[in-house]
Design a protein around this motif. Structure first.
Motif, PDB file in Angstrom:
ATOM      1  N   GLY A   1      -5.975   8.439  -5.334  1.00  0.00           N
ATOM      2  CA  GLY A   1      -4.596   7.807  -5.515  1.00  0.00           C
ATOM      3  C   GLY A   1      -3.514   8.457  -4.808  1.00  0.00           C
ATOM      4  O   GLY A   1      -2.677   7.920  -4.589  1.00  0.00           O
ATOM      5  N   GLY A   2      -3.722   9.891  -4.673  1.00  0.00           N
ATOM      6  CA  GLY A   2      -2.408  10.854  -3.966  1.00  0.00           C
ATOM      7  C   GLY A   2      -2.283  10.153  -2.738  1.00  0.00           C
ATOM      8  O   GLY A   2      -1.137  10.247  -2.307  1.00  0.00           O
ATOM      9  N   SER A   3      -3.311  10.164  -1.789  1.00  0.00           N
ATOM     10  CA  SER A   3      -3.120   9.574  -0.316  1.00  0.00           C
ATOM     11  C   SER A   3      -2.559   8.319  -0.197  1.00  0.00           C
ATOM     12  O   SER A   3      -1.705   8.070   0.553  1.00  0.00           O
ATOM     13  N   LEU A   4      -2.879   7.270  -1.374  1.00  0.00           N
ATOM     14  CA  LEU A   4      -2.205   5.978  -1.338  1.00  0.00           C
ATOM     15  C   LEU A   4      -0.961   6.032  -1.742  1.00  0.00           C
ATOM     16  O   LEU A   4      -0.050   5.420  -1.067  1.00  0.00           O
ATOM     17  N   TRP A   5      -0.574   6.945  -2.709  1.00  0.00           N
ATOM     18  CA  TRP A   5       0.971   7.145  -3.149  1.00  0.00           C
ATOM     19  C   TRP A   5       1.756   7.862  -1.977  1.00  0.00           C
ATOM     20  O   TRP A   5       2.808   7.286  -1.757  1.00  0.00           O
ATOM     21  N   LEU A   6       0.876   8.579  -1.303  1.00  0.00           N
ATOM     22  CA  LEU A   6       1.886   9.393  -0.283  1.00  0.00           C
ATOM     23  C   LEU A   6       2.032   8.372   0.758  1.00  0.00           C
ATOM     24  O   LEU A   6       3.245   8.312   1.511  1.00  0.00           O
ATOM     25  N   MET A   7       0.972   7.467   1.114  1.00  0.00           N
ATOM     26  CA  MET A   7       1.395   6.556   2.333  1.00  0.00           C
ATOM     27  C   MET A   7       2.433   5.536   1.920  1.00  0.00           C
ATOM     28  O   MET A   7       3.516   5.204   2.695  1.00  0.00           O
ATOM     29  N   GLY A   8       2.452   5.247   0.643  1.00  0.00           N
ATOM     30  CA  GLY A   8       3.515   4.349   0.107  1.00  0.00           C
ATOM     31  C   GLY A   8       4.905   4.914   0.237  1.00  0.00           C
ATOM     32  O   GLY A   8       5.765   4.366   0.593  1.00  0.00           O
ATOM     33  N   TRP A   9       4.848   6.343  -0.042  1.00  0.00           N
ATOM     34  CA  TRP A   9       6.269   6.874  -0.286  1.00  0.00           C
ATOM     35  C   TRP A   9       6.862   7.355   0.945  1.00  0.00           C
ATOM     36  O   TRP A   9       7.762   6.766   1.362  1.00  0.00           O
ATOM     37  N   THR A  10       5.743   7.469   1.921  1.00  0.00           N
ATOM     38  CA  THR A  10       6.324   7.785   3.382  1.00  0.00           C
ATOM     39  C   THR A  10       6.926   6.585   3.921  1.00  0.00           C
ATOM     40  O   THR A  10       7.733   6.616   4.491  1.00  0.00           O
TER      41      THR A  10
ATOM     42  N   GLY B   1      12.572   2.113   4.001  1.00  0.00           N
ATOM     43  CA  GLY B   1      13.666   1.697   3.059  1.00  0.00           C
ATOM     44  C   GLY B   1      12.946   0.625   2.152  1.00  0.00           C
ATOM     45  O   GLY B   1      13.913  -0.250   1.481  1.00  0.00           O
ATOM     46  N   VAL B   2      11.817   0.224   2.430  1.00  0.00           N
ATOM     47  CA  VAL B   2      11.423  -0.921   1.375  1.00  0.00           C
ATOM     48  C   VAL B   2      10.077  -0.545   0.787  1.00  0.00           C
ATOM     49  O   VAL B   2       9.277   0.415   1.469  1.00  0.00           O
ATOM     50  N   GLU B   3       9.594  -1.220  -0.201  1.00  0.00           N
ATOM     51  CA  GLU B   3       8.561  -0.819  -0.868  1.00  0.00           C
ATOM     52  C   GLU B   3       7.287  -1.579  -0.318  1.00  0.00           C
ATOM     53  O   GLU B   3       7.273  -2.704   0.116  1.00  0.00           O
ATOM     54  N   ALA B   4       6.384  -0.755   0.260  1.00  0.00           N
ATOM     55  CA  ALA B   4       5.178  -1.222   0.891  1.00  0.00           C
ATOM     56  C   ALA B   4       4.181  -1.502   0.140  1.00  0.00           C
ATOM     57  O   ALA B   4       3.508  -2.482   0.261  1.00  0.00           O
ATOM     58  N   MET B   5       3.741  -0.772  -0.864  1.00  0.00           N
ATOM     59  CA  MET B   5       2.712  -0.954  -1.529  1.00  0.00           C
ATOM     60  C   MET B   5       2.934  -0.851  -3.112  1.00  0.00           C
ATOM     61  O   MET B   5       3.672  -0.037  -3.695  1.00  0.00           O
ATOM     62  N   GLY B   6       2.391  -1.726  -3.825  1.00  0.00           N
ATOM     63  CA  GLY B   6       2.432  -1.645  -5.285  1.00  0.00           C
ATOM     64  C   GLY B   6       1.731  -0.267  -5.869  1.00  0.00           C
ATOM     65  O   GLY B   6       0.834   0.084  -5.063  1.00  0.00           O
ATOM     66  N   LEU B   7       1.986  -0.125  -7.075  1.00  0.00           N
ATOM     67  CA  LEU B   7       1.046   0.920  -7.756  1.00  0.00           C
ATOM     68  C   LEU B   7      -0.416   0.518  -7.894  1.00  0.00           C
ATOM     69  O   LEU B   7      -1.356   1.369  -8.193  1.00  0.00           O
ATOM     70  N   GLY B   8      -0.508  -0.532  -7.754  1.00  0.00           N
ATOM     71  CA  GLY B   8      -1.808  -1.420  -7.952  1.00  0.00           C
ATOM     72  C   GLY B   8      -2.879  -0.529  -6.944  1.00  0.00           C
ATOM     73  O   GLY B   8      -3.963  -0.288  -7.360  1.00  0.00           O
ATOM     74  N   ASP B   9      -2.636  -0.274  -5.390  1.00  0.00           N
ATOM     75  CA  ASP B   9      -3.452   0.308  -4.793  1.00  0.00           C
ATOM     76  C   ASP B   9      -3.699   1.729  -5.203  1.00  0.00           C
ATOM     77  O   ASP B   9      -4.908   2.187  -5.090  1.00  0.00           O
ATOM     78  N   VAL B  10      -2.695   2.146  -5.619  1.00  0.00           N
ATOM     79  CA  VAL B  10      -2.742   3.602  -6.109  1.00  0.00           C
ATOM     80  C   VAL B  10      -3.922   3.735  -7.359  1.00  0.00           C
ATOM     81  O   VAL B  10      -4.711   4.726  -7.113  1.00  0.00           O
ATOM     82  N   LYS B  11      -3.626   2.847  -8.340  1.00  0.00           N
ATOM     83  CA  LYS B  11      -4.785   2.899  -9.541  1.00  0.00           C
ATOM     84  C   LYS B  11      -5.966   2.537  -9.101  1.00  0.00           C
ATOM     85  O   LYS B  11      -7.149   3.234  -9.531  1.00  0.00           O
ATOM     86  N   MET B  12      -6.048   1.587  -8.232  1.00  0.00           N
ATOM     87  CA  MET B  12      -7.229   1.326  -7.656  1.00  0.00           C
ATOM     88  C   MET B  12      -8.229   2.299  -6.977  1.00  0.00           C
ATOM     89  O   MET B  12      -9.414   2.599  -7.232  1.00  0.00           O
ATOM     90  N   MET B  13      -7.558   3.193  -6.231  1.00  0.00           N
ATOM     91  CA  MET B  13      -7.961   4.375  -5.515  1.00  0.00           C
ATOM     92  C   MET B  13      -8.251   5.605  -6.567  1.00  0.00           C
ATOM     93  O   MET B  13      -9.111   6.413  -6.244  1.00  0.00           O
ATOM     94  N   PHE B  14      -7.802   5.434  -7.571  1.00  0.00           N
ATOM     95  CA  PHE B  14      -7.951   6.365  -8.794  1.00  0.00           C
ATOM     96  C   PHE B  14      -9.275   6.120  -8.992  1.00  0.00           C
ATOM     97  O   PHE B  14     -10.249   7.038  -9.392  1.00  0.00           O
TER      98      PHE B  14
END
Ligand SMILES: [Zn+2]
Length: 297
Positions: free
Chosen positions: A198-207, A213-226
């Motif tokens: 979850g952490g690395s997906l969140w970090l990838m999205g955040w970066t 300046g646009v949202e790349a990934m929904g939190l769905g990917d983060v939850k899926m990777m949790f």
């Protein structure tokens, strides 16, 4: 007689392999049929139990004898019995794919306590892959229970089998945790895997968000990777992300080349590639990681 020969003989009398694989395939086709309903209805927030499936063209209720996984599609030659309109090939494709994945997992795991857990985990991944492909979302209704399921499996499988079943456990059962009971090591592995996944997906999205300046990934990917991280452990989670990013980039570049676009903004449902990476890691992940690590020994 050698012990190994005796064991082999015992296993064949208990359950002939052909019977085991056929059962796994039939179960897979049935679960695949259920996944079709989940894939179609869950994102629309319809009940997945009622009512019975209907033909999307004429609305006729599909009777149970026309709803046999794979067979009905073949017998009806891909057409509705009522209106003769074509039924999407996606339905038998999902059933066939689930059947193949179930047979492969049965072959990989053998008959044991880990098998039902791996089958449920793979079914959840398949549902996520196809829902992301069709609706570009990864529903909480699958990822949240998936995270809980992963933690339950982490506690149950070592308890039921008494072994370090999960891929990450031998690497964690040294050092600080060496003297801890198996279930503590297993649970620690779940937390570490979830954190990395979850952490690395969140970090990838955040970066990406900071850079573009646009949202790349929904939190769905983060939850899926949790969920994936908790179940598979840190090693296979890193491999899953690696396969996901690699296959996603290749497909993305191919699609952009075909459409003649240089715009990196094109949104690919990343969950598809993470799901494929996780299923691949389930089969050959441990061997791949060992091969890779072996190069540095
Ligand atoms: Zn019809």
């Amino acid at each position: 007689m050698l012990d190994s020969q005796f064991l082999a003989l015992q296993n064949t009398t208990l359950l002939p392999p052909a019977f085991g694989y056929t059962s796994a395939g039939i179960l897979g086709a049935i679960i695949g049929s259920f996944l079709n309903v989940v894939i179609h209805r869950l994102p629309l927030e319809e009940s997945i139990v009622f009512p019975n499936s209907k033909c999307p063209s004429c609305g006729a209720v599909i009777s149970f004898y026309d709803n046999v996984p794979l067979l009905s599609y073949l017998i009806l030659r891909g057409k509705c019995r009522g209106c003769r309109k074509h039924i999407s090939a996606r339905y038998p494709a999902v059933e066939l794919l689930t059947a193949c994945v179930f047979v492969a997992i049965a072959w990989h795991d053998g008959l044991g306590w880990a098998l039902p857990f791996d089958l449920i985990f793979a079914a959840a991944l398949l549902a996520l892959v196809f829902i992301d492909a069709e609706h570009m979302i990864l529903p909480n209704a699958i990822t949240y229970p998936g995270i809980v399921f992963a933690v339950v499996a982490r506690l149950a499988i070592p308890f039921l089998t008494g072994t370090l079943h999960f891929d990450d456990l031998p690497s964690l059962a040294t050092g600080v945790l060496a003297t801890s009971p198996i279930w503590v090591i297993s649970l620690a592995g779940a937390f570490l895997g979830a954190l990395i996944g979850g952490g690395s997906l969140w970090l990838m999205g955040w970066t990406w968000e900071k850079l573009r300046g646009v949202e790349a990934m929904g939190l769905g990917d983060v939850k899926m990777m949790f969920m994936v991280g908790a179940y598979m452990g840190w090693r296979l989670t890193i491999l899953t992300i690696f396969i996901g990013v690699l296959s996603g980039s290749i497909i993305g570049i191919l699609l952009m080349a075909r459409q003649g676009k240089r715009d990196m903004q094109m949104l690919l449902p990343f969950g598809i590639f993470l799901g494929i990476g996780a299923i691949a890691s389930l089969f050959v992940g441990s061997q791949l990681v060992e091969m890779y690590v072996g190069q540095f020994r």
